[in-house]
Design an enzyme around this catalytic site. Structure first.
Site, PDB file in Angstrom:
ATOM      1  N   ASP A  37     148.657 -53.637  40.226  1.00  0.00           N
ATOM      2  CA  ASP A  37     149.568 -54.399  39.270  1.00  0.00           C
ATOM      3  C   ASP A  37     149.316 -53.337  37.958  1.00  0.00           C
ATOM      4  OD1 ASP A  37     150.420 -57.534  38.253  1.00  0.00           O
ATOM      5  OD2 ASP A  37     149.782 -56.222  36.418  1.00  0.00           O
TER       6      ASP A  37
ATOM      7  N   ASN B 123     157.805 -53.342  28.303  1.00  0.00           N
ATOM      8  CA  ASN B 123     159.278 -53.820  28.257  1.00  0.00           C
ATOM      9  C   ASN B 123     159.615 -54.192  26.894  1.00  0.00           C
ATOM     10  OD1 ASN B 123     160.234 -53.734  30.861  1.00  0.00           O
ATOM     11  ND2 ASN B 123     159.106 -55.434  31.445  1.00  0.00           N
TER      12      ASN B 123
ATOM     13  N   HIS C 268     163.649 -52.860  28.720  1.00  0.00           N
ATOM     14  CA  HIS C 268     163.719 -53.040  30.330  1.00  0.00           C
ATOM     15  C   HIS C 268     164.124 -51.837  31.130  1.00  0.00           C
ATOM     16  CE1 HIS C 268     162.589 -57.330  30.169  1.00  0.00           C
ATOM     17  NE2 HIS C 268     163.326 -57.300  29.122  1.00  0.00           N
TER      18      HIS C 268
ATOM     19  N   ASP D 210     162.095 -50.418  34.173  1.00  0.00           N
ATOM     20  CA  ASP D 210     162.192 -49.735  35.377  1.00  0.00           C
ATOM     21  C   ASP D 210     161.858 -48.720  36.118  1.00  0.00           C
ATOM     22  OD1 ASP D 210     163.394 -52.670  35.872  1.00  0.00           O
ATOM     23  OD2 ASP D 210     165.550 -51.984  35.504  1.00  0.00           O
TER      24      ASP D 210
ATOM     25  N   GLU E 121     155.732 -56.283  38.295  1.00  0.00           N
ATOM     26  CA  GLU E 121     155.077 -55.221  38.350  1.00  0.00           C
ATOM     27  C   GLU E 121     154.060 -55.308  39.469  1.00  0.00           C
ATOM     28  OE1 GLU E 121     153.276 -57.995  35.299  1.00  0.00           O
ATOM     29  OE2 GLU E 121     155.077 -57.542  36.448  1.00  0.00           O
TER      30      GLU E 121
END
Length: 261
Positions: free
Chosen positions: A106, A114, A119, A123, A149
């Site tokens: 994770d 973010n 965002h 990504d 994630e």
């Protein structure tokens, strides 16, 4: 501080006998047989529209099949494929008596990435990790994105010591390869939980996933950017079998590429 909420491992409403999957496979086999049998156009045309259409349909079926098991953003396998493969590998472990290992990872402080960078950069961080993950694992391993994630890697026929080493390899790849960002770079880190499913295990798949997830949480509590693994089920934790030594040597002999796609 972002509170890491407990993730759900609820299986998607699918099975290995899912009618849509069977239909796709049946169509694909029928198309292949039909195309191979038709070496000449049935109406005598030099460019046969029937054969062209069959080949186009076969290509479309291949594409649709890939889409059902692939994450659109990272191009890793998705959670649907993860669950199917976990069932298959547990069955293989019980049949071959070779353990299957699992890595859950994770991204650390992903919400902060973010919130700070947007965002789009978030990504990019996901794709960056996916590329490093793909390069760091072995060809037989199955890297997947669970969602958000969260990522997972299935390691068939792999003992816990080798799985832990591969997880550490991925972690170091992240540390050594920051995400290029507008002339600078962004450090991306992750926490890892690693466990193994032996052939004599009485655990269910859900229990195994929960155990591995708890190890991931332990890595978060330990300060993040680290690997936590299950304790070896042996009276001598430092003992390594000859098979494990051979696998460790093989893993060391094939270091991952640091090139990011």
């Amino acid at each position: 501080m972002h509170i890491h909420t407990k993730r759900s491992f609820a299986e998607p409403h699918i099975s290995l006998n899912n009618p849509p999957t069977v239909t796709i496979r049946t169509l694909l086999i029928a198309l292949r047989l039909r195309t191979r049998a038709m070496t000449q156009c049935p109406v005598g045309e030099p460019q046969c529209p029937v054969i062209d259409r069959l080949e186009a349909l076969e290509a479309q079926i291949h594409e649709l099949t890939a889409q059902t098991r692939t994450d659109n953003l990272t191009q890793l396998f998705n959670q649907r494929h993860l669950m199917i493969c976990l069932h298959q590998e547990i069955e293989r472990t019980q049949r071959t008596q070779l353990p299957t290992s699992l890595i859950l990872l994770d991204i650390d402080h992903f919400k902060s990435i973010n919130d700070t960078h947007g965002h789009t950069v978030g990504d990019q961080a996901l794709v960056h990790l996916a590329n490093l993950l793909r390069n760091a694992v072995r060809k037989l391993d199955i890297p997947c994105r669970q969602g958000g994630e969260e990522f997972a890697v299935i390691l068939p026929s792999t003992p816990i010591l080798v799985a832990k080493q591969i997880a550490e390899r991925v972690r170091l790849a992240l540390v050594e390869n920051p995400l290029p960002l507008n002339g600078s770079s962004l450090e991306v880190r992750a926490s890892f939980g690693v466990s193994s499913f032996p052939h004599n295990s009485s655990k269910s798949l859900a229990q195994w996933l929960e155990e591995t997830d708890q190890l991931l949480y332990a890595a978060k509590r330990a300060g993040r950017n680290c690997v936590k693994s299950a304790v070896l089920s042996t009276s001598n934790p430092s003992a390594v079998s000859l098979e494990e030594k051979a696998l460790l040597a093989q893993a060391d002999a094939t270091p991952p590429s640091n090139q990011v796609e």
